[in-house]
Design a protein around this motif. Structure first.
Motif, PDB file in Angstrom:
ATOM      1  N   HIS A   1     -17.719  15.783 -20.984  1.00 55.87           N
ATOM      2  CA  HIS A   1     -19.053  15.577 -20.454  1.00 55.87           C
ATOM      3  C   HIS A   1     -20.099  16.200 -21.372  1.00 55.87           C
ATOM      4  CE1 HIS A   1     -16.949  14.455 -16.754  1.00 55.87           C
ATOM      5  NE2 HIS A   1     -18.081  13.909 -16.379  1.00 55.87           N
ATOM      6  N   THR A   2     -19.739  17.292 -22.035  1.00 59.43           N
ATOM      7  CA  THR A   2     -20.652  17.922 -22.992  1.00 59.43           C
ATOM      8  C   THR A   2     -19.929  18.056 -24.324  1.00 59.43           C
ATOM      9  OG1 THR A   2     -20.014  20.115 -22.134  1.00 59.43           O
ATOM     10  CG2 THR A   2     -21.993  19.093 -21.210  1.00 59.43           C
ATOM     11  N   SER A   3     -19.351  19.209 -24.607  1.00 51.63           N
ATOM     12  CA  SER A   3     -18.576  19.401 -25.828  1.00 51.63           C
ATOM     13  C   SER A   3     -17.441  20.371 -25.541  1.00 51.63           C
ATOM     14  CB  SER A   3     -19.463  19.923 -26.961  1.00 51.63           C
ATOM     15  OG  SER A   3     -20.020  21.174 -26.622  1.00 51.63           O
ATOM     16  N   THR A   4     -16.465  20.360 -26.410  1.00 51.59           N
ATOM     17  CA  THR A   4     -15.294  21.209 -26.239  1.00 51.59           C
ATOM     18  C   THR A   4     -15.648  22.672 -26.477  1.00 51.59           C
ATOM     19  OG1 THR A   4     -13.774  19.452 -26.925  1.00 51.59           O
ATOM     20  CG2 THR A   4     -12.987  21.738 -27.120  1.00 51.59           C
ATOM     21  N   PRO A   5     -15.443  23.550 -25.482  1.00 52.04           N
ATOM     22  CA  PRO A   5     -15.646  24.978 -25.730  1.00 52.04           C
ATOM     23  C   PRO A   5     -14.417  25.578 -26.411  1.00 52.04           C
ATOM     24  CG  PRO A   5     -14.983  24.657 -23.456  1.00 52.04           C
ATOM     25  CD  PRO A   5     -15.063  23.279 -24.084  1.00 52.04           C
ATOM     26  N   VAL A   6     -14.626  26.584 -27.235  1.00 54.22           N
ATOM     27  CA  VAL A   6     -13.531  27.308 -27.870  1.00 54.22           C
ATOM     28  C   VAL A   6     -13.398  28.644 -27.144  1.00 54.22           C
ATOM     29  CG1 VAL A   6     -12.620  28.276 -30.001  1.00 54.22           C
ATOM     30  CG2 VAL A   6     -13.975  26.170 -30.063  1.00 54.22           C
ATOM     31  N   LEU A   7     -12.369  28.760 -26.315  1.00 57.63           N
ATOM     32  CA  LEU A   7     -12.201  29.922 -25.442  1.00 57.63           C
ATOM     33  C   LEU A   7     -11.073  30.811 -25.934  1.00 57.63           C
ATOM     34  CD1 LEU A   7     -12.476  28.068 -22.010  1.00 57.63           C
ATOM     35  CD2 LEU A   7     -14.314  29.149 -23.321  1.00 57.63           C
ATOM     36  N   ASP A   8     -11.201  32.097 -25.697  1.00 57.06           N
ATOM     37  CA  ASP A   8     -10.197  33.076 -26.082  1.00 57.06           C
ATOM     38  C   ASP A   8      -9.234  33.282 -24.925  1.00 57.06           C
ATOM     39  OD1 ASP A   8      -8.689  35.253 -26.871  1.00 57.06           O
ATOM     40  OD2 ASP A   8     -10.400  36.393 -27.654  1.00 57.06           O
ATOM     41  N   ALA A   9      -7.971  32.950 -25.127  1.00 54.28           N
ATOM     42  CA  ALA A   9      -6.974  33.069 -24.063  1.00 54.28           C
ATOM     43  C   ALA A   9      -6.776  34.513 -23.615  1.00 54.28           C
ATOM     44  CB  ALA A   9      -5.638  32.485 -24.533  1.00 54.28           C
ATOM     45  N   GLU A  10      -7.020  35.461 -24.505  1.00 54.84           N
ATOM     46  CA  GLU A  10      -6.799  36.869 -24.159  1.00 54.84           C
ATOM     47  C   GLU A  10      -7.844  37.395 -23.179  1.00 54.84           C
ATOM     48  OE1 GLU A  10      -6.465  39.217 -27.689  1.00 54.84           O
ATOM     49  OE2 GLU A  10      -4.301  38.870 -27.801  1.00 54.84           O
ATOM     50  N   THR A  11      -9.052  36.857 -23.248  1.00 48.66           N
ATOM     51  CA  THR A  11     -10.117  37.340 -22.360  1.00 48.66           C
ATOM     52  C   THR A  11     -10.370  36.401 -21.184  1.00 48.66           C
ATOM     53  OG1 THR A  11     -11.818  36.256 -23.713  1.00 48.66           O
ATOM     54  CG2 THR A  11     -11.245  38.551 -24.247  1.00 48.66           C
ATOM     55  N   TRP A  12      -9.742  35.239 -21.199  1.00 45.03           N
ATOM     56  CA  TRP A  12      -9.940  34.262 -20.112  1.00 45.03           C
ATOM     57  C   TRP A  12      -9.388  34.793 -18.800  1.00 45.03           C
ATOM     58  CZ3 TRP A  12      -6.244  31.970 -17.038  1.00 45.03           C
ATOM     59  CH2 TRP A  12      -6.663  30.894 -16.235  1.00 45.03           C
TER      60      TRP A  12
ATOM     61  N   HIS B   1      -8.165  19.676 -24.912  1.00 47.38           N
ATOM     62  CA  HIS B   1      -7.413  19.262 -23.724  1.00 47.38           C
ATOM     63  C   HIS B   1      -7.315  20.359 -22.678  1.00 47.38           C
ATOM     64  CE1 HIS B   1      -6.749  15.587 -25.827  1.00 47.38           C
ATOM     65  NE2 HIS B   1      -6.230  16.237 -26.856  1.00 47.38           N
ATOM     66  N   GLY B   2      -8.194  21.384 -22.811  1.00 47.94           N
ATOM     67  CA  GLY B   2      -8.343  22.321 -21.719  1.00 47.94           C
ATOM     68  C   GLY B   2      -7.982  23.757 -21.980  1.00 47.94           C
ATOM     69  N   HIS B   3      -7.703  24.146 -23.221  1.00 49.31           N
ATOM     70  CA  HIS B   3      -7.288  25.508 -23.541  1.00 49.31           C
ATOM     71  C   HIS B   3      -8.220  26.544 -22.917  1.00 49.31           C
ATOM     72  CE1 HIS B   3      -5.694  28.817 -26.015  1.00 49.31           C
ATOM     73  NE2 HIS B   3      -6.957  29.199 -26.147  1.00 49.31           N
ATOM     74  N   PRO B   4      -7.695  27.565 -22.272  1.00 49.45           N
ATOM     75  CA  PRO B   4      -6.265  27.878 -22.170  1.00 49.45           C
ATOM     76  C   PRO B   4      -5.560  27.292 -20.948  1.00 49.45           C
ATOM     77  CG  PRO B   4      -7.556  29.745 -21.445  1.00 49.45           C
ATOM     78  CD  PRO B   4      -8.545  28.708 -21.879  1.00 49.45           C
ATOM     79  N   VAL B   5      -6.329  26.893 -19.904  1.00 49.42           N
ATOM     80  CA  VAL B   5      -5.721  26.364 -18.680  1.00 49.42           C
ATOM     81  C   VAL B   5      -6.580  25.226 -18.146  1.00 49.42           C
ATOM     82  CG1 VAL B   5      -5.036  26.871 -16.286  1.00 49.42           C
ATOM     83  CG2 VAL B   5      -4.685  28.592 -18.072  1.00 49.42           C
ATOM     84  N   ARG B   6      -5.926  24.171 -17.703  1.00 49.46           N
ATOM     85  CA  ARG B   6      -6.609  23.062 -17.061  1.00 49.46           C
ATOM     86  C   ARG B   6      -5.928  22.737 -15.739  1.00 49.46           C
ATOM     87  NH1 ARG B   6      -6.394  17.538 -20.013  1.00 49.46           N
ATOM     88  NH2 ARG B   6      -7.485  16.948 -18.094  1.00 49.46           N
ATOM     89  N   VAL B   7      -6.638  22.017 -14.906  1.00 44.24           N
ATOM     90  CA  VAL B   7      -6.054  21.471 -13.683  1.00 44.24           C
ATOM     91  C   VAL B   7      -5.420  20.126 -14.026  1.00 44.24           C
ATOM     92  CG1 VAL B   7      -6.532  20.703 -11.329  1.00 44.24           C
ATOM     93  CG2 VAL B   7      -7.815  22.625 -12.301  1.00 44.24           C
TER      94      VAL B   7
END
Length: 419
Positions: free
Chosen positions: A102-113, A249-255
């Protein structure tokens, strides 16, 4: 930063430096994180200027390469070209998997998520938080299922039925099937203190807030699930085809909501509200309902199960030699039941033959199929593939129109040139 993410970042950085990707849609802080992860911060110009050579394998707002042989770029989305799936196996390779943003892919840190579960459908007043490591301590569940945009096939309302609709003009490539691994949402909700008063569950994504063309901010993408579905087969997935979820595709977790329209499978999930009353969002009121002359004034009920479709693994207007034997291949799927039969016509629907199925029927998956064809003479031919699922439903000749172009399920007329 986990090793798998660091490796991914190094790979992406090398592609960017080589001119095979660009930083459009990636925030400066995220690019600097990639550089730091690779230990190459000093090697890149401070302005982060794009390489001089045109990048042909990247798209704004999408992290992974999207080569034009595999994808059609549609705004912030990348549609898989079905011919590229020929010979790839049952599960769609991650690098071929379509991207719907819907917008853009965020780059998320799995360690702090963290995942926050909260709401008046829980026994406790304070929110409950889960890290990725917490989720991995639950019993793991692996499930093969497709994810498909509700608007997949939308363009055929116009090109095949002559009806104008709004939205991204997908052909049939806004779908992919993967082997997902994660924890059942039911397990997490029960651990959080689910009560008998709960009725709806609302996952919310961590991508940027969605602003419409007229400037209305609709907030983060979110769509409620009825509790019965949430407790059934829904996963909080952290792996895809045996690998950690990639950013797109949803890193680190998606539904993952098997067999339902793709909007239900919220990517980059950050919080889940559990409510003791029905919940609503723009994604089940203004969008993802059926509006039009054939539907009530307020629209249909919110969309749930996907519909029935078939696609050839063949270029549109492909050129084939006359007199030669060709093996036509494709895939068919349904959100209501497994596909048990596919019939193919090579003469525009005058005659049909039954295709060979290469997979067992599966409600949340697809079947690959094939048939042989030897066109005797040159000319333009129209190929059709028509699926039937375990509910007894067969693809119709036309789909009842709706203004936003959802759930196109008619048999698609696929032209080829024989010479």
């Amino acid at each position: 930063m986990p090793l798998h993410e660091s490796g991914y970042d190094r790979r992406r950085l090398r592609q960017w430096l080589a001119g095979d990707a660009r930083a459009d849609g990636v925030a400066r802080r995220d690019m600097l994180r990639l550089l730091a992860a690779a230990g190459l911060t000093a090697a890149v110009p401070t302005a982060l200027a794009a390489p001089a050579a045109a990048a042909t394998t990247a798209a704004a707002g999408i992290v992974k390469p999207v080569p034009e042989d595999w994808f059609t770029i549609r705004g912030t989305n990348a549609e898989t070209k079905f011919p590229s799936l020929a010979g790839t196996g049952y599960h769609t390779p991650i690098d071929h998997f379509f991207v719907r943003n819907h917008t853009s892919t965020p780059v998320l840190d799995a360690e702090t998520w963290k995942l926050t579960v909260w709401g008046d459908g829980l026994a406790r007043e304070e929110p409950v938080e889960f890290t990725l490591d917490d989720l991995k301590r639950f019993p793991a569940t692996t499930r093969s299922a497709f994810v498909e945009c509700a608007g997949n096939g939308r363009s055929f309302f116009t090109t095949q039925q002559g009806q104008p609709v709004t939205g991204t003009a997908w052909t049939l490539g806004a779908i992919g099937t993967a082997r997902w691994k994660g924890v059942r949402l039911a397990e997490v909700l029960r651990r959080a203190g689910l009560t008998r008063h709960a009725v709806d569950v609302l996952p919310r994504g961590l991508d940027a807030e969605y602003v419409t063309a007229d400037g209305t901010n609709l907030g983060h993408v979110r769509r409620p699930l009825p509790l019965a579905k949430a407790l059934d087969d829904v996963l909080l997935a952290y792996e895809m085809n045996g690998e950690p979820l990639p950013p797109d595709h949803g890193h680190p977790v998606r539904v993952l909501v098997p067999s339902w329209v793709g909007i239900a499978s919220i990517k980059w999930v950050g919080d889940i509200e559990v409510a003791a009353q029905p919940l609503y969002s723009p994604w089940n009121t203004d969008f993802y309902r059926l509006f039009g002359d054939a539907y009530p004034e307020g629209g249909s009920a919110p969309l749930t199960h996907q519909t029935l479709k078939s696609a050839f693994e063949l270029d549109w207007n492909a050129s084939l030699p006359a007199g030669a034997e060709h093996r036509l291949t494709g895939r068919s799927w349904s959100g209501a039941g497994g596909v048990v039969r596919v019939d193919v016509s090579t003469d525009g629907g005058t005659t049909w033959r039954r295709a060979r199925l290469h997979d067992a029927p599966c409600r949340a998956g697809w079947v690959r199929w094939s048939t042989d064809w030897r066109p005797a003479t040159a000319g333009t031919y129209t190929l059709l593939a028509r699926a039937t699922d375990t509910t007894g439903r067969t693809q119709p000749e036309a789909t009842v129109p709706n203004t936003q172009g959802y759930l196109f399920d008619a048999v698609v007329r696929h032209p080829v040139q024989v010479g």
